[in-house]
Scaffold this motif. Sequence first.
Motif, short mmCIF file in Angstrom:
data_model
loop_
_atom_site.label_atom_id
_atom_site.label_comp_id
_atom_site.label_asym_id
_atom_site.label_seq_id
_atom_site.Cartn_x
_atom_site.Cartn_y
_atom_site.Cartn_z
N UNK A 46 32.30 41.69 48.14
CA UNK A 46 31.46 41.90 46.96
C UNK A 46 32.30 41.66 45.72
N UNK A 47 31.63 41.22 44.64
CA UNK A 47 32.35 40.86 43.43
C UNK A 47 31.76 41.57 42.22
N UNK A 48 32.59 41.67 41.19
CA UNK A 48 32.13 42.28 39.94
C UNK A 48 32.63 41.46 38.76
N UNK A 49 32.02 41.74 37.61
CA UNK A 49 32.34 40.99 36.41
C UNK A 49 33.63 41.49 35.78
N UNK A 50 34.22 40.62 34.98
CA UNK A 50 35.50 40.89 34.34
C UNK A 50 35.39 40.62 32.85
N UNK A 51 35.93 41.54 32.05
CA UNK A 51 36.11 41.29 30.62
C UNK A 51 37.40 40.50 30.44
N UNK A 52 37.30 39.38 29.73
CA UNK A 52 38.48 38.57 29.44
C UNK A 52 38.93 38.82 28.01
N UNK A 53 40.21 39.17 27.87
CA UNK A 53 40.87 39.28 26.57
C UNK A 53 42.03 38.29 26.57
N UNK B 255 49.81 31.35 25.30
CA UNK B 255 48.62 32.19 25.50
C UNK B 255 48.86 33.15 26.66
N UNK B 256 48.47 34.40 26.45
CA UNK B 256 48.55 35.41 27.51
C UNK B 256 47.17 36.01 27.68
N UNK B 257 46.68 36.01 28.92
CA UNK B 257 45.34 36.51 29.21
C UNK B 257 45.41 37.87 29.88
N UNK B 258 44.38 38.66 29.65
CA UNK B 258 44.27 40.00 30.22
C UNK B 258 42.83 40.18 30.67
N UNK B 259 42.64 40.45 31.95
CA UNK B 259 41.29 40.68 32.46
C UNK B 259 41.19 42.05 33.09
N UNK B 260 40.05 42.70 32.93
CA UNK B 260 39.83 44.00 33.58
C UNK B 260 38.38 44.10 34.01
N UNK B 261 38.14 44.92 35.00
CA UNK B 261 36.79 45.09 35.52
C UNK B 261 35.86 45.62 34.43
N UNK B 262 34.65 45.10 34.44
CA UNK B 262 33.63 45.58 33.51
C UNK B 262 33.46 47.09 33.70
N UNK B 263 33.50 47.82 32.60
CA UNK B 263 33.37 49.27 32.65
C UNK B 263 34.69 50.01 32.55
N UNK B 264 35.79 49.28 32.65
CA UNK B 264 37.09 49.93 32.54
C UNK B 264 37.45 50.07 31.06
N UNK B 265 36.85 51.08 30.44
CA UNK B 265 36.95 51.23 28.99
C UNK B 265 38.38 51.51 28.53
N UNK C 120 54.19 27.24 33.26
CA UNK C 120 55.13 26.84 32.22
C UNK C 120 54.74 25.51 31.58
N UNK C 121 53.83 24.77 32.21
CA UNK C 121 53.42 23.49 31.64
C UNK C 121 52.46 23.71 30.48
N UNK C 122 51.40 24.48 30.73
CA UNK C 122 50.45 24.76 29.64
C UNK C 122 50.78 26.05 28.91
N UNK C 123 51.84 26.74 29.37
CA UNK C 123 52.41 27.92 28.69
C UNK C 123 51.39 29.06 28.59
N UNK C 124 50.82 29.37 29.74
CA UNK C 124 49.82 30.44 29.86
C UNK C 124 50.25 31.39 30.97
N UNK C 125 49.94 32.67 30.80
CA UNK C 125 50.18 33.67 31.84
C UNK C 125 49.11 34.74 31.77
N UNK C 126 49.09 35.59 32.78
CA UNK C 126 48.20 36.74 32.82
C UNK C 126 49.04 38.01 32.89
N UNK C 127 48.53 39.08 32.33
CA UNK C 127 49.24 40.35 32.38
C UNK C 127 48.41 41.39 33.12
N UNK C 128 49.13 42.33 33.73
CA UNK C 128 48.49 43.46 34.38
C UNK C 128 49.39 44.68 34.24
N UNK C 129 48.82 45.85 34.39
CA UNK C 129 49.60 47.08 34.18
C UNK C 129 48.88 48.25 34.84
N UNK C 130 49.65 49.28 35.15
CA UNK C 130 49.09 50.56 35.55
C UNK C 130 50.09 51.66 35.21
#
Length: 202
Positions: A180-187, A141-151, A101-111
């Motif tokens: 193990x880790x994988x890359x993430x697309x940031x939106x 600002x609201x960020x959304x990240x998903x695994x690379x390849x999750x078209x 709430x200080x910098x007014x940023x969050x992340x979203x997720x869904x299924x």
Amino acid sequence: MNDLHESRPAPFPELEGRGLRLRPWDAAAAADLDAWLRGYADPEFQRWNTPLKPVDDLDAARESLAARVKAGDDGTGFSFRVTDADSGTTLGHVGVNDIDHVVRVARVGYWTLPEARGRHVATHALALAVRWAFEELGLHRVELGHALGHDASCRIAERCGFPYEGTLRGAMFEAGRQDEFRDVHLHARLATDPEPALPAGL
């Protein structure tokens, strides 16, 4: 502008629109626990997500949901059960998470549950939750990240006005592993961005 980080958390709403109703999950309700467990057990969910703790039985589902409820009480995250507005049938989940709430940023997720796919449920649920987050939580600002390849998730992000901003290297666990880790697309989307043109409702 409200100084939300200095005020009490926003009340947890029910949101409705585009054929959907979004309401808080209830960790004490058998139907909610069953839907939460089914969502986490779904092979498509497991392909793209690796929870810190497995959610593979009702006790684990109850613990996981209780943590989401607590985040809502604290104002640090709001998890919505996505339902059909007419029938009340559970279709999936959308969450506004990790709220600063200080910098007014969050992340979203869904299924979405398997039977709800192909109907733009995730798109419309995300749009409802994000509009509420901008208007009622005062987020910038609201960020959304998903695994690379999750078209499919990439398409949902873009439809909801979250342009691709870059690839984060090794930013999430590989499917089913925590060594193990994988890359993430940031939106991301800003409160000042124009409203996207969404597909027709359900």
